[in-house]
Design a protein around this motif. Structure first.
Motif, PDB file in Angstrom:
ATOM      1  N   ASP A  59       0.820  -1.211   0.000  1.00 48.73           N
ATOM      2  CA  ASP A  59       0.000   0.000   0.000  1.00 48.73           C
ATOM      3  C   ASP A  59       0.853   1.259   0.000  1.00 48.73           C
ATOM      4  O   ASP A  59       0.606   2.210   0.745  1.00 48.73           O
ATOM      5  CB  ASP A  59      -0.931  -0.004   1.216  1.00 48.73           C
ATOM      6  CG  ASP A  59      -2.154   0.886   0.998  1.00 48.73           C
ATOM      7  OD1 ASP A  59      -2.539   1.071  -0.176  1.00 48.73           O
ATOM      8  OD2 ASP A  59      -2.703   1.400   1.984  1.00 48.73           O
ATOM      9  N   ALA A  60       1.892   1.275  -0.849  1.00 54.11           N
ATOM     10  CA  ALA A  60       2.848   2.379  -0.880  1.00 54.11           C
ATOM     11  C   ALA A  60       2.856   3.049  -2.246  1.00 54.11           C
ATOM     12  O   ALA A  60       2.272   2.557  -3.217  1.00 54.11           O
ATOM     13  CB  ALA A  60       4.244   1.861  -0.556  1.00 54.11           C
ATOM     14  N   THR A  61       3.535   4.184  -2.312  1.00 52.95           N
ATOM     15  CA  THR A  61       3.870   4.802  -3.593  1.00 52.95           C
ATOM     16  C   THR A  61       5.268   4.332  -3.959  1.00 52.95           C
ATOM     17  O   THR A  61       6.238   4.671  -3.276  1.00 52.95           O
ATOM     18  CB  THR A  61       3.832   6.334  -3.509  1.00 52.95           C
ATOM     19  OG1 THR A  61       2.500   6.756  -3.197  1.00 52.95           O
ATOM     20  CG2 THR A  61       4.257   6.949  -4.836  1.00 52.95           C
ATOM     21  N   VAL A  62       5.368   3.542  -5.021  1.00 51.73           N
ATOM     22  CA  VAL A  62       6.624   2.901  -5.404  1.00 51.73           C
ATOM     23  C   VAL A  62       7.132   3.500  -6.715  1.00 51.73           C
ATOM     24  O   VAL A  62       6.393   3.561  -7.701  1.00 51.73           O
ATOM     25  CB  VAL A  62       6.440   1.377  -5.574  1.00 51.73           C
ATOM     26  CG1 VAL A  62       7.762   0.721  -5.968  1.00 51.73           C
ATOM     27  CG2 VAL A  62       5.888   0.764  -4.292  1.00 51.73           C
ATOM     28  N   ILE A  63       8.380   3.949  -6.706  1.00 51.38           N
ATOM     29  CA  ILE A  63       9.035   4.380  -7.945  1.00 51.38           C
ATOM     30  C   ILE A  63      10.147   3.383  -8.237  1.00 51.38           C
ATOM     31  O   ILE A  63      11.091   3.242  -7.452  1.00 51.38           O
ATOM     32  CB  ILE A  63       9.620   5.798  -7.829  1.00 51.38           C
ATOM     33  CG1 ILE A  63       8.516   6.811  -7.504  1.00 51.38           C
ATOM     34  CG2 ILE A  63      10.321   6.180  -9.129  1.00 51.38           C
ATOM     35  CD1 ILE A  63       9.028   8.237  -7.346  1.00 51.38           C
ATOM     36  N   ILE A  64      10.033   2.688  -9.365  1.00 49.80           N
ATOM     37  CA  ILE A  64      11.044   1.713  -9.766  1.00 49.80           C
ATOM     38  C   ILE A  64      12.015   2.385 -10.729  1.00 49.80           C
ATOM     39  O   ILE A  64      11.613   2.913 -11.771  1.00 49.80           O
ATOM     40  CB  ILE A  64      10.409   0.484 -10.425  1.00 49.80           C
ATOM     41  CG1 ILE A  64       9.471  -0.221  -9.437  1.00 49.80           C
ATOM     42  CG2 ILE A  64      11.488  -0.484 -10.908  1.00 49.80           C
ATOM     43  CD1 ILE A  64       8.744  -1.415 -10.029  1.00 49.80           C
ATOM     44  N   ALA A  65      13.295   2.385 -10.358  1.00 51.39           N
ATOM     45  CA  ALA A  65      14.343   2.883 -11.250  1.00 51.39           C
ATOM     46  C   ALA A  65      14.690   1.763 -12.219  1.00 51.39           C
ATOM     47  O   ALA A  65      15.339   0.784 -11.851  1.00 51.39           O
ATOM     48  CB  ALA A  65      15.563   3.301 -10.445  1.00 51.39           C
ATOM     49  N   THR A  66      14.238   1.891 -13.448  1.00 49.03           N
ATOM     50  CA  THR A  66      14.369   0.809 -14.421  1.00 49.03           C
ATOM     51  C   THR A  66      15.673   0.918 -15.204  1.00 49.03           C
ATOM     52  O   THR A  66      16.322   1.961 -15.237  1.00 49.03           O
ATOM     53  CB  THR A  66      13.187   0.827 -15.401  1.00 49.03           C
ATOM     54  OG1 THR A  66      13.192   2.078 -16.104  1.00 49.03           O
ATOM     55  CG2 THR A  66      11.872   0.661 -14.670  1.00 49.03           C
ATOM     56  N   GLY A  67      16.048  -0.181 -15.840  1.00 47.08           N
ATOM     57  CA  GLY A  67      17.186  -0.172 -16.748  1.00 47.08           C
ATOM     58  C   GLY A  67      18.514  -0.397 -16.058  1.00 47.08           C
ATOM     59  O   GLY A  67      18.599  -0.615 -14.847  1.00 47.08           O
ATOM     60  N   THR A  68      19.579  -0.315 -16.853  1.00 41.73           N
ATOM     61  CA  THR A  68      20.924  -0.641 -16.377  1.00 41.73           C
ATOM     62  C   THR A  68      21.824   0.582 -16.230  1.00 41.73           C
ATOM     63  O   THR A  68      23.016   0.443 -15.966  1.00 41.73           O
ATOM     64  CB  THR A  68      21.589  -1.632 -17.352  1.00 41.73           C
ATOM     65  OG1 THR A  68      21.649  -1.043 -18.659  1.00 41.73           O
ATOM     66  CG2 THR A  68      20.813  -2.941 -17.416  1.00 41.73           C
ATOM     67  N   LYS A  69      21.272   1.770 -16.375  1.00 45.03           N
ATOM     68  CA  LYS A  69      22.081   2.984 -16.267  1.00 45.03           C
ATOM     69  C   LYS A  69      22.379   3.297 -14.806  1.00 45.03           C
ATOM     70  O   LYS A  69      21.479   3.367 -13.972  1.00 45.03           O
ATOM     71  CB  LYS A  69      21.352   4.163 -16.902  1.00 45.03           C
ATOM     72  CG  LYS A  69      22.150   5.459 -16.873  1.00 45.03           C
ATOM     73  CD  LYS A  69      21.369   6.600 -17.516  1.00 45.03           C
ATOM     74  CE  LYS A  69      22.162   7.894 -17.460  1.00 45.03           C
ATOM     75  NZ  LYS A  69      21.407   9.024 -18.069  1.00 45.03           N
TER      76      LYS A  69
END
Length: 533
Positions: A136-146
């Motif tokens: 039940d959170a606000t999740v920001i996923i840092a995507t990719g390999t950079k």
């Protein structure tokens, strides 16, 4: 007029009694602290310095609740959300600031957002979620390999250089105001004092932002033995660097609390954290102007760095840092979890008056070796990390090279640590570790040639009522001191056991006041000898 009811009288007397008892307790705590500082003072007047100005707006000021201006919900698409988040942040940044410097907050509703780049939060703006928990959170996923920082606080645009503050370019902090530099005439200024004498006080006023420049000199570096660091079991891919004077100027940003015209003495809002000694070049004072973003924050988010499953101890090709506080003043992070990042939170050396509260770095993904797995890294001035925790970090609570203080780690917990908390390298000054519970070690020492020549890691480091499952290493550099007061843990000699030991008081028995930072904050409030920037 009728007499007030008896119950009301009793209530009023009760409130008065509580207030009186609190004032007496605060006064008693301040008195006990004053006595201890006097007991620990050396022959030159140095003692435990005052850390009470660390934190947002100089400590003791509640973090603000900024009005929500924009709201964003998770997208049904699986693409990148970075552009639409940044678009609203940038729109809020164009709004006029209120009297407190706030423009507004962007609220990210509960759910998952995917960001392939970085998010920039400029002055006056807050990036806010609805929770940082596992559910039940606000999740920001840092995507990719950079490799990158996911969230960066501070204006992207930089002003053109004006001059230098030590080795720091003007657009990255504060700039010297031309024509205001003057010598400090004291033969010796203790690191714990707030006062110093100037050759003249022309153009100075109470409330001025000033820089005290303590120069790095060949004589001082030689006195520390840092011009002749020995190569011992160096890694083949690393080169040893001896310390150079030009790299060890300490520009100490402060505010003027009082001026004595007759004696040409000024009183500063915080002590210097490093002594000024005529034989090592003395010092200068000049007025400065800030070029920082102000009043921005990040709140109630769960940040996750995407990585290659099955490579938890080898993968380095993913988002590196959860949140960086860059060129900022009076900024904060509250209730933010960074999961799987190599470094959780970085406060750069260009930042001042910052608070990180109720946040965590959990389970970083990286090799378990040098250069990886840092929890909270304070590199600026007046930084406070409060009620934060780490899990599986290497250096959970640490400072970087030449961090200038005052900086405070308060009520922190480091679980499953792989190595020590403490100053990491190259003479960080003025750090308080207050009630830190460390599952590994708590260390300040001469690190010698570790890294590329870390040498003396810190000075005027205070370990206060810390509980350490591993070892406590406390060494004393020439010209300086380190303190362990009321700490519980096994004392050890460190890498070079023959080095002088720092000042240890009440080993394996906690002391009063329970928190040095809070006691100093109370004492400052009672005496009202501070300037609120």
């Amino acid at each position: 007029m009728k007499n007030p009811p008896a119950l009301l009288v009793i209530i009023l007397l009760g409130i008065l009694s509580i207030a009186t008892n609190r004032l007496q307790a605060e006064s008693s705590s301040a008195h006990a602290l004053s006595q201890l500082r006097n007991q620990l003072a050396d022959e030159r007047g140095n003692t435990i310095p005052d850390f009470s100005r660390a934190g947002y707006r100089g400590g003791g000021v509640a973090l603000p609740r900024v009005l929500t201006i924009g709201t964003l919900s998770p997208s049904d698409e699986t693409g990148d959300d970075g552009a639409r988040i940044q678009k609203i942040i940038d729109e809020i940044a164009t709004l006029p600031a209120n009297a407190d410097g706030h423009r507004g907050a962007l609220l990210l509703k509960r759910g998952v957002y995917r960001v392939a780049g970085s998010l920039y939060v400029p002055g006056g703006v807050v990036l806010r979620g609805e929770g940082s928990g596992e559910t039940d959170a606000t999740v920001i996923i840092a995507t990719g390999t950079k490799r990158r920082e996911l969230v960066i606080l501070g204006d992207v645009e930089k002003r053109p250089p004006v001059t230098l503050v030590g080795n720091t370019p003007a657009p990255f902090g504060s700039a010297e105001i031309k024509g205001t530099r003057r010598r400090i005439t004291d033969t010796y200024v203790p690191w714990s004092t707030h006062t110093l004498t100037l050759e003249h006080i022309d153009g100075l006023s109470v409330g001025d932002r000033v820089v005290i420049l303590r120069p790095g000199t060949t004589e001082w570096i030689a006195g520390l033995g840092m011009d002749s660091i020995q190569e011992i079991d160096m890694y083949s891919d690393r080169k040893l660097y001896q310390w150079k004077p030009a790299e060890y100027d300490f520009p100490l940003e402060r505010f003027i609390n009082a001026i004595d015209v007759e004696t040409r003495r000024v009183t500063l809002d915080a002590p210097l954290m490093i002594a000024l000694d005529e034989q090592y070049g003395g010092g200068w004072l000049y007025r400065a102007e800030s070029h920082r973003a102000t009043e921005c924050g990040v709140e109630s988010l769960r940040l996750v760095s995407e990585y290659k499953k099955g490579k938890e101890k080898t993968d380095t090709d993913h988002a590196t840092v959860g949140v960086t506080l860059r060129t900022v003043e009076n900024t904060w992070i509250r209730d933010v979890v960074a999961l799987h990042f190599n470094i959780g939170f970085v406060v750069e050396r260009t930042a001042i008056f910052t608070t990180i509260r109720g946040s965590a770095l959990l389970d970083p993904i990286s090799p378990v070796r040098g250069g990886y797995r840092y929890g909270f890294s304070l590199r600026g001035q007046y930084g406070l990390v409060e009620n934060c925790r780490t899990r599986n970090a290497r250096h959970a609570f640490s400072t970087a090279a030449r961090a200038r203080g005052p900086n405070v780690f308060l009520d922190g917990v480091a679980e499953l640590s792989h190595t020590d908390s403490g100053p990491h390298e190259r003479f960080a000054i003025g750090t308080l570790y207050d009630n830190i519970r460390e599952s590994k070690d708590l260390v300040v020492q001469n690190r010698g040639n570790w890294g590329t020549g870390h040498g003396w890691a810190g000075a005027q480091q205070v370990f206060w009522n810390c509980t350490v499952s591993g070892e406590i290493v406390l060494q004393r550099p020439p010209t300086a001191q380190n303190y362990a007061i009321g700490c519980i843990g096994k004392l050890a000699g460190g890498r070079f056991p023959d080095m002088p030991r720092g000042l240890i008081w009440s080993h394996n028995q906690h002391v009063q006041p329970a928190s040095l930072y809070r006691a100093q904050l109370e004492a400052r409030t009672l005496t009202s000898t501070h300037f609120t920037n």
